[in-house]
Design an enzyme around this catalytic site. Structure first.
Site, PDB file in Angstrom:
ATOM      1  N   ARG A  24       0.829  -1.327   0.149  1.00  0.00           N
ATOM      2  CA  ARG A  24       0.127  -0.087  -0.032  1.00  0.00           C
ATOM      3  C   ARG A  24       0.963   1.275  -0.019  1.00  0.00           C
ATOM      4  O   ARG A  24       0.636   2.243  -0.640  1.00  0.00           O
ATOM      5  CB  ARG A  24      -1.011   0.028   1.319  1.00  0.00           C
ATOM      6  CG  ARG A  24      -2.311  -1.031   0.989  1.00  0.00           C
ATOM      7  CD  ARG A  24      -2.825  -1.526   2.311  1.00  0.00           C
ATOM      8  NE  ARG A  24      -3.572  -2.343   2.180  1.00  0.00           N
ATOM      9  CZ  ARG A  24      -3.878  -3.486   1.748  1.00  0.00           C
ATOM     10  NH1 ARG A  24      -2.684  -4.166   1.654  1.00  0.00           N
ATOM     11  NH2 ARG A  24      -4.769  -4.303   1.675  1.00  0.00           N
ATOM     12  N   SER A 164     -12.753  -9.880   2.247  1.00  0.00           N
ATOM     13  CA  SER A 164     -11.384  -9.891   1.660  1.00  0.00           C
ATOM     14  C   SER A 164     -10.996  -8.426   1.475  1.00  0.00           C
ATOM     15  O   SER A 164     -11.605  -7.372   0.901  1.00  0.00           O
ATOM     16  CB  SER A 164     -11.566 -10.291   0.148  1.00  0.00           C
ATOM     17  OG  SER A 164     -10.580  -9.746  -0.677  1.00  0.00           O
ATOM     18  N   ASP A 317      -4.081 -15.247   7.214  1.00  0.00           N
ATOM     19  CA  ASP A 317      -2.662 -15.794   7.005  1.00  0.00           C
ATOM     20  C   ASP A 317      -2.180 -16.589   8.048  1.00  0.00           C
ATOM     21  O   ASP A 317      -0.916 -17.069   7.617  1.00  0.00           O
ATOM     22  CB  ASP A 317      -1.776 -14.490   6.649  1.00  0.00           C
ATOM     23  CG  ASP A 317      -2.207 -13.807   5.172  1.00  0.00           C
ATOM     24  OD1 ASP A 317      -3.142 -14.493   4.514  1.00  0.00           O
ATOM     25  OD2 ASP A 317      -1.910 -12.727   5.025  1.00  0.00           O
TER      26      ASP A 317
HETATM   27  C1  S3P Z   1      -4.098  -8.887   2.077  1.00  0.00           C
HETATM   28  C2  S3P Z   1      -5.249  -9.559   2.395  1.00  0.00           C
HETATM   29  C3  S3P Z   1      -5.659 -10.906   2.649  1.00  0.00           C
HETATM   30  C4  S3P Z   1      -4.158 -11.795   2.894  1.00  0.00           C
HETATM   31  C5  S3P Z   1      -3.079 -11.218   2.038  1.00  0.00           C
HETATM   32  C6  S3P Z   1      -2.943  -9.889   2.122  1.00  0.00           C
HETATM   33  C7  S3P Z   1      -4.154  -7.734   2.017  1.00  0.00           C
HETATM   34  O1  S3P Z   1      -6.423 -11.608   1.710  1.00  0.00           O
HETATM   35  O2  S3P Z   1      -4.738 -13.001   2.846  1.00  0.00           O
HETATM   36  O3  S3P Z   1      -1.886 -11.981   2.125  1.00  0.00           O
HETATM   37  O4  S3P Z   1      -2.856  -7.181   1.959  1.00  0.00           O
HETATM   38  O5  S3P Z   1      -5.074  -6.958   1.770  1.00  0.00           O
HETATM   39  P1  S3P Z   1      -7.826 -11.241   1.448  1.00  0.00           P
HETATM   40  O6  S3P Z   1      -8.370 -10.166   2.818  1.00  0.00           O
HETATM   41  O7  S3P Z   1      -8.084 -10.759   0.206  1.00  0.00           O
HETATM   42  O8  S3P Z   1      -8.433 -12.627   1.978  1.00  0.00           O
END
Ligand code: S3P
Length: 434
Positions: A24, A164, A317
């Site tokens: 980000r 997500s 994760d």
């Molecule tokens: C992430 C969100 C998660 C995670 C990924 C990093 C992020 O995925 O599993 O390793 O940086 O927004 P989701 O929230 O899409 O499942």
């Protein structure tokens, strides 16, 4: 002599920058006007994928001795790329960048490695199509895909049903260059690094957190973001590997410093404490909007628990390493609602199940729930582990290997470079003879 008799974990550790915040920071630096210096950026393969793609989109990103410098072109400033954009293994790179490019008048093709090309993408792109981006996907859901962005994206209300953070963040990045009001509703709130970094960068938006777990975000674009230096807190998901390592290795006592203590990321500590873990957290301040502090962990006798599906987005994760803790806890641990694990760098439900079984730990998958029958003694080891080229599976079983009489034989340990190139170096630094 067994490994657990020879070793314990002891000492203080500073680990690398958080992966989610690093992605980000680079992307928002690119969308800002002016120069952003980023400190403690994670230099892993996934982050390098984000950097490479942004360079193809006309952004200058340079490494200096102690930071990375991103020269942003503003929220509508991407240039037409000359070649396909390769996101490698990184779901976050690809999904976040779909949103960022979709409100620029450019045509992009995204590709990825074998694993990324089997992961679902329409969950993001169908929302971008609603506001006017033109998307073509392979077999309606997969990479390679192309996006023709639009400068006249419609200001809409989007409802996200899958929990997500990547879907939400993709829309938030798109909204930066949409004229008018974009409303994003999450049925279940997810990780909030994008919101935190937006606030830190003075990007004004409204947020309502409902008691039933829903969340509403209202943005009013377009935005002109003035660049501001970003300091990346250390990665709590990386800290989780050493946390569990210390918990299951007798006589261990470690402290991990400057870790991001964002509530949406450290639910694993609450879970481990319920399992009997001796963990102490000390909040020490803020870093670019994120709470940071230290985590102290001592060896503990763990017991099994039931983990509710309600907190799944906050553990997403950490399930592989929590499965290792469960494998070393007395009794049967149940992890509920793991459907999303099937769509990660590998089908993690299957990767955990197969590998624990080959270590002699009884596990069972019932629908989307995982049952693990733990034992609190050392394992024989010496068996093969398939990492499925998934960094978190490789690191999790490297930790279980500490509790094996003979080391586990884990395939393709190199995949750890996806998120944590210093993993083995850091582990070695706290591994002491007992
Ligand atoms: C992430 C969100 C998660 C995670 C990924 C990093 C992020 O995925 O599993 O390793 O940086 O927004 P989701 O929230 O899409 O499942």
């Amino acid at each position: 002599m067994t490994i657990q008799e020879r070793h314990r974990l002891k000492g203080t550790l500073n680990i690398s920058g958080d992966k989610s915040i690093s992605h980000r920071a680079i992307i928002l630096g690119a969308l800002s006007i002016g120069e952003t210096k980023i400190y403690n950026l994670l230099e892993s393969k996934d982050i390098l994928s984000t950097i490479k793609i942004l360079r193809c989109l006309g952004i200058s990103i340079k490494k200096e001795s102690n930071c990375w410098v991103v020269s942003g072109n503003g929220s509508g400033g991407f240039k037409q790329p000359r070649a396909a954009l390769n996101a490698g293994n990184s779901g976050t790179t690809s999904r976040l960048l779909y949103g960022a490019v979709a409100t620029n008048p450019i045509y992009c093709t995204f590709i990825g490695d074998h694993s990324l090309s089997t992961r679902p993408m329409s969950r993001v792109t169908e929302l971008l199509e609603n506001f006017g981006a033109k998307v073509k996907l392979t077999k309606k859901n997969y990479l390679p895909l192309s996006i023709e962005g639009t400068q006249n994206a419609l200001p809409l209300k989007h409802v996200i049903t899958k929990p997500s953070a990547q879907i939400k963040s993709s829309l938030m990045l798109a909204a930066l260059n949409i004229h008018g009001q974009t409303t994003i509703i999450e049925k279940q709130a997810t990780r909030d690094h994008t919101e935190i970094l937006f606030r830190y960068l003075n990007i004004k938006f409204k947020q309502i957190d409902y008691k039933n777990g829903r969340k509403k975000i209202v943005l009013n674009g377009p935005y002109e973001i003035i660049s501001k230096n970003i300091y990346v807190a250390s990665d709590p998901s990386s800290a989780a590997f050493f946390t569990v390592a210390a918990l299951i290795t007798p006589n261990s006592n470690i402290t991990i410093k400057n870790v991001c203590l964002n509530k949406t990321r450290i639910a694993y500590i609450t879970v481990l404490k319920k399992m009997g873990a001796n963990i102490k957290i000390k909040k020490e301040g803020k870093l670019s909007g994120e709470t940071i502090g230290s985590i102290n962990v001592r060896y503990s006798k763990l017991r099994s628990i039931v983990i509710s599906n309600k907190i799944a987005p906050y553990l997403i994760d950490e399930y592989p390493i929590l499965a290792i803790a469960a494998a070393q806890a007395k009794g049967s641990t149940i992890m509920r609602g793991l459907a999303e694990l099937r769509y990660k760098e590998s089908d993690r439900l299957n990767s955990i199940h197969k590998n624990l079984e080959s270590c002699g730990i009884k596990t069972e998958i019932k629908k989307d729930d995982l049952y693990i029958n733990g034992c609190d003694f050392a394992l024989a080891g010496n068996n093969k582990i398939n990492s499925f080229n998934d960094h978190r599976i490789a690191m999790s079983f490297s930790i279980l290997s500490l509790r094996c009489k003979k080391p586990l034989k884990i395939s393709n340990l190199k995949c750890i470079n996806i998120s944590y190139p210093n993993f083995h170096k850091d582990l070695k630094s706290i591994l002491k003879s007992a």
